[in-house]
Each structure stands twice: as structure tokens, then as C-alpha cells.
Design a protein around this motif. Structure first.
Motif, PDB file in Angstrom:
ATOM      1  N   ASP A   1      47.095  40.737  48.925  1.00  0.00           N
ATOM      2  CA  ASP A   1      46.282  39.790  48.157  1.00  0.00           C
ATOM      3  C   ASP A   1      45.486  38.884  49.083  1.00  0.00           C
ATOM      4  O   ASP A   1      45.959  38.482  50.155  1.00  0.00           O
ATOM      5  CB  ASP A   1      47.155  38.918  47.242  1.00  0.00           C
ATOM      6  CG  ASP A   1      47.604  39.629  45.982  1.00  0.00           C
ATOM      7  OD1 ASP A   1      47.138  40.757  45.727  1.00  0.00           O
ATOM      8  OD2 ASP A   1      48.423  39.045  45.247  1.00  0.00           O
TER       9      ASP A   1
ATOM     10  N   THR B   1      41.584  32.869  47.063  1.00  0.00           N
ATOM     11  CA  THR B   1      40.467  31.936  47.192  1.00  0.00           C
ATOM     12  C   THR B   1      40.860  30.631  46.526  1.00  0.00           C
ATOM     13  O   THR B   1      41.328  30.632  45.383  1.00  0.00           O
ATOM     14  CB  THR B   1      39.197  32.500  46.522  1.00  0.00           C
ATOM     15  OG1 THR B   1      38.845  33.724  47.177  1.00  0.00           O
ATOM     16  CG2 THR B   1      38.036  31.518  46.623  1.00  0.00           C
TER      17      THR B   1
ATOM     18  N   ASN C   1      43.261  35.253  42.937  1.00  0.00           N
ATOM     19  CA  ASN C   1      43.396  36.416  43.825  1.00  0.00           C
ATOM     20  C   ASN C   1      42.098  37.218  43.805  1.00  0.00           C
ATOM     21  O   ASN C   1      41.132  36.845  43.117  1.00  0.00           O
ATOM     22  CB  ASN C   1      44.626  37.264  43.460  1.00  0.00           C
ATOM     23  CG  ASN C   1      44.563  37.848  42.070  1.00  0.00           C
ATOM     24  OD1 ASN C   1      43.501  38.017  41.472  1.00  0.00           O
ATOM     25  ND2 ASN C   1      45.734  38.190  41.522  1.00  0.00           N
ATOM     26  N   GLN C   2      42.080  38.301  44.527  1.00  0.00           N
ATOM     27  CA  GLN C   2      40.856  39.109  44.667  1.00  0.00           C
ATOM     28  C   GLN C   2      40.441  39.775  43.360  1.00  0.00           C
ATOM     29  O   GLN C   2      39.303  40.218  43.223  1.00  0.00           O
ATOM     30  CB  GLN C   2      41.013  40.153  45.785  1.00  0.00           C
ATOM     31  CG  GLN C   2      41.991  41.273  45.491  1.00  0.00           C
ATOM     32  CD  GLN C   2      43.457  40.883  45.714  1.00  0.00           C
ATOM     33  OE1 GLN C   2      43.775  39.746  46.044  1.00  0.00           O
ATOM     34  NE2 GLN C   2      44.345  41.844  45.530  1.00  0.00           N
TER      35      GLN C   2
END
Length: 175
Positions: free
Chosen positions: A127, A130, A159-160
């Protein structure tokens, strides 16, 4: 200066606008294990933080309070509108200048409290998190020492995949 003049229209205009963003390095299984070992020391951490076979998902899941920024950020981004600011004002937590707004003329500050709300979305190896920070709101009050400004900030971790992992809130009391 009265508490009525502390919150100006230009300050209200930047509420909920991001003033900073950090992106973590990809989380590794080793990061999760080291964090769990350190947090639970001198006891052994729960096995599901050490052995992926012990978790229901078949992968390691980080403890809720895991901080992927503990070893630094892969990337830090500013809002891009930063004004020069007297270092003394930065030291009392002024962040309005990061959005091109002059902070209120208050020279002292203290932490008014922090909280974290976890969504139940776990952090796993691979993971990338941000963290985006905003000024969530202002409250002006009269204190024993004069006008006070309570500034609430919120930092949202995603998370992404865009799933919210947690929201960290802090209240800064400036006076």
C-alpha cells in the motif's frame, strides 16, 4: 483585536482547501513487523502482525495506529501558493500562509487535542498512503488572556485505491 475580527473572509475562503500532501513509500511486510514489535515491546505482538498465514486475509495487516510516514515521506507537496512568513508565526502553527493567506496576528499556541477516526480499511504490504491536510474550520473565543482562535485541521489518509484509511484531527489554540 477582538474575537469577531480573528476569522476574516479570506480565511473562511480557504477552509477545506488542501494545504499539504504527503505520499508514503510503499509499505513493506518488514515495516509492519518492526512497528508491531516496537509497539508491543517487551511483550510479543499478536501473531497476525508477524505471520501472514495467521490472518484471515492471508496477508499481513498493519496495526491501526501504524504510521507509514515514520521513516519519512517519498514525496511532499505544498499547495503552491505559499507566502513568506515570519518564523515566529510558523512556530505557533500558522498554516494559512501555505494557501496564500496572511495568518492572524497571534504569537502563542498550544495543542487543543487530537483524535483519529479509523474506517476499518487496513494497511497492507504494497500500500502507498497519501495524507492530505486541510483547515477544517475556525472558532473564535474570548479567553482569560484575550482573543483566542481555535483552528481545526483534518488530515485524511487514503490508499492507492482511494479508500480512506483514517482521518486525523487536531485543534490548535492560538492566542
Amino acid at each position: 483585536m477582538s474575537e469577531q475580527t480573528l476569522v476574516r473572509p479570506d480565511m473562511l475562503a480557504i477552509v477545506n482547501r488542501p494545504y499539504g500532501r504527503q505520499v508514503s513509500y510503499p509499505i513493506t511486510a518488514s515495516d509492519i513487523r518492526r512497528w508491531a514489535l516496537a509497539v508491543h515491546y517487551p511483550q510479543a505482538p499478536p501473531v497476525h502482525f508477524l505471520d501472514p498465514r495467521a490472518s484471515e486475509e492471508g496477508t499481513l495487516v498493519a496495526p491501526q495506529e501504524f504510521n507509514p510516514f515514520a521513516w519519512g515521506a517519498a514525496r511532499t507537496e505544498a499547495a503552491g501558493e505559499e507566502l513568506p512568513l515570519d518564523p515566529d508565526r510558523k512556530n505557533v502553527g500558522a498554516m494559512e500562509h501555505l494557501l496564500g493567506v496572511v495568518p492572524p496576528d497571534l504569537r502563542r499556541a498550544l495543542n487543543g487535542g487530537v483524535s483519529a477516526t479509523y474506517t476499518g480499511v487496513p494497511m497492507r504490504p504494497g500500500d502507498v498512503i497519501t495524507a492530505e491536510s486541510v483547515i477544517a474550520g475556525y472558532t473564535a473565543k474570548r479567553g482569560r488572556l484575550g482573543p483566542m482562535l481555535l483552528t481545526e485541521t483534518a488530515t485524511t489518509w487514503t490508499n492507492q485505491r482511494g479508500d480512506v484509511v483514517k482521518v486525523h484531527r487536531m485543534t490548535l489554540i492560538r492566542y
